[in-house]
Motif scaffolding. Structure first.
Motif, PDB file in Angstrom:
ATOM      1  N   ARG A   8       0.843  -1.185   0.000  1.00  0.00           N
ATOM      2  CA  ARG A   8       0.000   0.000   0.000  1.00  0.00           C
ATOM      3  C   ARG A   8       0.881   1.237   0.000  1.00  0.00           C
ATOM      4  NH1 ARG A   8      -5.427  -0.827   3.064  1.00  0.00           N
ATOM      5  NH2 ARG A   8      -5.584   1.199   2.093  1.00  0.00           N
ATOM      6  N   ALA A   9       0.492   2.191  -0.800  1.00  0.00           N
ATOM      7  CA  ALA A   9       1.236   3.451  -0.851  1.00  0.00           C
ATOM      8  C   ALA A   9       0.828   4.310   0.331  1.00  0.00           C
ATOM      9  CB  ALA A   9       0.958   4.172  -2.159  1.00  0.00           C
ATOM     10  N   SER A  10       1.798   4.930   0.933  1.00  0.00           N
ATOM     11  CA  SER A  10       1.529   5.824   2.055  1.00  0.00           C
ATOM     12  C   SER A  10       1.013   7.159   1.523  1.00  0.00           C
ATOM     13  CB  SER A  10       2.809   6.051   2.850  1.00  0.00           C
ATOM     14  OG  SER A  10       2.601   7.023   3.853  1.00  0.00           O
ATOM     15  N   PRO A  11      -0.015   7.733   2.160  1.00  0.00           N
ATOM     16  CA  PRO A  11      -0.522   9.033   1.706  1.00  0.00           C
ATOM     17  C   PRO A  11       0.320  10.212   2.182  1.00  0.00           C
ATOM     18  CG  PRO A  11      -1.808   8.284   3.580  1.00  0.00           C
ATOM     19  CD  PRO A  11      -0.839   7.173   3.232  1.00  0.00           C
ATOM     20  N   TRP A  12       1.220   9.993   3.133  1.00  0.00           N
ATOM     21  CA  TRP A  12       1.947  11.100   3.748  1.00  0.00           C
ATOM     22  C   TRP A  12       2.857  11.873   2.800  1.00  0.00           C
ATOM     23  CZ3 TRP A  12      -0.504  12.869   7.480  1.00  0.00           C
ATOM     24  CH2 TRP A  12      -1.197  12.036   8.351  1.00  0.00           C
ATOM     25  N   PRO A  13       3.543  11.235   1.859  1.00  0.00           N
ATOM     26  CA  PRO A  13       4.351  12.035   0.928  1.00  0.00           C
ATOM     27  C   PRO A  13       3.498  12.971   0.071  1.00  0.00           C
ATOM     28  CG  PRO A  13       5.049   9.752   0.856  1.00  0.00           C
ATOM     29  CD  PRO A  13       3.808   9.799   1.679  1.00  0.00           C
ATOM     30  N   LEU A  38      12.601  21.163  -1.099  1.00  0.00           N
ATOM     31  CA  LEU A  38      11.880  20.305  -2.036  1.00  0.00           C
ATOM     32  C   LEU A  38      12.719  19.088  -2.409  1.00  0.00           C
ATOM     33  CD1 LEU A  38       9.357  19.909  -3.829  1.00  0.00           C
ATOM     34  CD2 LEU A  38      10.626  21.110  -5.625  1.00  0.00           C
ATOM     35  N   VAL A  39      14.010  19.288  -2.613  1.00  0.00           N
ATOM     36  CA  VAL A  39      14.901  18.155  -2.913  1.00  0.00           C
ATOM     37  C   VAL A  39      14.930  17.193  -1.728  1.00  0.00           C
ATOM     38  CG1 VAL A  39      17.327  17.530  -3.302  1.00  0.00           C
ATOM     39  CG2 VAL A  39      16.279  19.411  -4.587  1.00  0.00           C
ATOM     40  N   LEU A  40      14.976  17.719  -0.515  1.00  0.00           N
ATOM     41  CA  LEU A  40      14.949  16.874   0.673  1.00  0.00           C
ATOM     42  C   LEU A  40      13.638  16.095   0.746  1.00  0.00           C
ATOM     43  CD1 LEU A  40      16.201  15.987   3.387  1.00  0.00           C
ATOM     44  CD2 LEU A  40      15.017  17.952   4.415  1.00  0.00           C
ATOM     45  N   ALA A  41      12.514  16.760   0.480  1.00  0.00           N
ATOM     46  CA  ALA A  41      11.224  16.079   0.517  1.00  0.00           C
ATOM     47  C   ALA A  41      11.151  14.980  -0.537  1.00  0.00           C
ATOM     48  CB  ALA A  41      10.095  17.092   0.312  1.00  0.00           C
ATOM     49  N   CYS A  42      11.685  15.236  -1.717  1.00  0.00           N
ATOM     50  CA  CYS A  42      11.706  14.204  -2.764  1.00  0.00           C
ATOM     51  C   CYS A  42      12.603  13.034  -2.372  1.00  0.00           C
ATOM     52  CB  CYS A  42      12.168  14.803  -4.085  1.00  0.00           C
ATOM     53  SG  CYS A  42      10.974  15.922  -4.835  1.00  0.00           S
ATOM     54  N   ALA A  43      13.726  13.336  -1.743  1.00  0.00           N
ATOM     55  CA  ALA A  43      14.649  12.276  -1.324  1.00  0.00           C
ATOM     56  C   ALA A  43      14.044  11.415  -0.227  1.00  0.00           C
ATOM     57  CB  ALA A  43      15.967  12.889  -0.853  1.00  0.00           C
ATOM     58  N   TRP A  44      13.200  11.992   0.612  1.00  0.00           N
ATOM     59  CA  TRP A  44      12.580  11.258   1.711  1.00  0.00           C
ATOM     60  C   TRP A  44      11.265  10.600   1.317  1.00  0.00           C
ATOM     61  CZ3 TRP A  44      13.182  14.745   6.672  1.00  0.00           C
ATOM     62  CH2 TRP A  44      14.512  14.698   7.082  1.00  0.00           C
ATOM     63  N   TRP A  45      10.842  10.727   0.054  1.00  0.00           N
ATOM     64  CA  TRP A  45       9.540  10.211  -0.382  1.00  0.00           C
ATOM     65  C   TRP A  45       9.368   8.733  -0.025  1.00  0.00           C
ATOM     66  CZ3 TRP A  45       5.538  12.688  -3.101  1.00  0.00           C
ATOM     67  CH2 TRP A  45       4.527  11.848  -3.570  1.00  0.00           C
ATOM     68  N   THR A  46      10.318   7.906  -0.376  1.00  0.00           N
ATOM     69  CA  THR A  46      10.189   6.467  -0.125  1.00  0.00           C
ATOM     70  C   THR A  46      10.795   6.036   1.208  1.00  0.00           C
ATOM     71  OG1 THR A  46      10.137   6.013  -2.482  1.00  0.00           O
ATOM     72  CG2 THR A  46      10.708   4.169  -1.049  1.00  0.00           C
ATOM     73  N   PRO A  47      12.006   6.469   1.564  1.00  0.00           N
ATOM     74  CA  PRO A  47      12.576   5.952   2.816  1.00  0.00           C
ATOM     75  C   PRO A  47      11.911   6.495   4.083  1.00  0.00           C
ATOM     76  CG  PRO A  47      14.151   7.403   1.727  1.00  0.00           C
ATOM     77  CD  PRO A  47      12.977   7.258   0.818  1.00  0.00           C
ATOM     78  N   HIS A  48      11.408   7.718   4.040  1.00  0.00           N
ATOM     79  CA  HIS A  48      10.801   8.318   5.237  1.00  0.00           C
ATOM     80  C   HIS A  48       9.496   9.032   4.862  1.00  0.00           C
ATOM     81  CE1 HIS A  48      14.658   7.565   7.106  1.00  0.00           C
ATOM     82  NE2 HIS A  48      15.252   8.278   6.169  1.00  0.00           N
ATOM     83  N   PRO A  49       8.466   8.300   4.450  1.00  0.00           N
ATOM     84  CA  PRO A  49       7.248   8.965   3.963  1.00  0.00           C
ATOM     85  C   PRO A  49       6.527   9.786   5.031  1.00  0.00           C
ATOM     86  CG  PRO A  49       6.901   6.595   4.146  1.00  0.00           C
ATOM     87  CD  PRO A  49       8.357   6.848   4.383  1.00  0.00           C
ATOM     88  N   ARG A  50       6.630   9.410   6.286  1.00  0.00           N
ATOM     89  CA  ARG A  50       5.931  10.158   7.343  1.00  0.00           C
ATOM     90  C   ARG A  50       6.634  11.472   7.711  1.00  0.00           C
ATOM     91  NH1 ARG A  50       1.892   7.432  10.241  1.00  0.00           N
ATOM     92  NH2 ARG A  50       1.646   5.298   9.531  1.00  0.00           N
ATOM     93  N   LEU A  51       7.871  11.661   7.267  1.00  0.00           N
ATOM     94  CA  LEU A  51       8.594  12.890   7.565  1.00  0.00           C
ATOM     95  C   LEU A  51       8.397  13.975   6.510  1.00  0.00           C
ATOM     96  CD1 LEU A  51      11.985  11.494   8.922  1.00  0.00           C
ATOM     97  CD2 LEU A  51      10.018  12.339  10.208  1.00  0.00           C
ATOM     98  N   VAL A  52       7.891  13.604   5.340  1.00  0.00           N
ATOM     99  CA  VAL A  52       7.735  14.582   4.257  1.00  0.00           C
ATOM    100  C   VAL A  52       6.792  15.724   4.647  1.00  0.00           C
ATOM    101  CG1 VAL A  52       7.054  14.889   1.847  1.00  0.00           C
ATOM    102  CG2 VAL A  52       8.363  12.882   2.516  1.00  0.00           C
TER     103      VAL A  52
END
Length: 91
Positions: free
Chosen positions: A9-14, A51-65
């Motif tokens: 399931r894809a996380s909605p947080w990102p 924005l680059v940080l948010a893109c980098a965290w999309w998969t490894p840390h979806p709840r932090l985006v």
């Protein structure tokens, strides 16, 4: 050993975080009404880095985006408020 894609399931947080980053972009871009041009350029450069940080965290840390977006908005408010007090930026 196959992976069933229906089970993942894809996380909605990102997506929430990127919507927040879009909102933050409009704040940063509209800063020209409050700050000098060089302040807007610096703010937009910071926004691009976030924005680059948010893109980098999309998969490894979806709840932090979403927290990146919250940080971007709080940072914008702090910089614009401090700039107005310290350097006499006017509205």
């Amino acid at each position: 050993m196959t992976t069933d894609l229906r089970e993942t399931r894809a996380s909605p947080w990102p997506f929430v975080g990127m919507a927040g980053m879009a909102c933050a972009f409009f704040l940063y871009a509209a800063s020209g009404l409050l700050a000098p041009w060089w302040g807007v350029v610096l703010l937009l450069a910071v926004w691009v880095l976030l924005l680059v940080l948010a893109c980098a965290w999309w998969t490894p840390h979806p709840r932090l985006v979403p927290w990146v977006a919250v940080f971007a908005i709080v940072l914008w408010f702090a910089v614009v408020s401090a700039g107005g007090a310290w350097w006499g930026w006017t509205a």
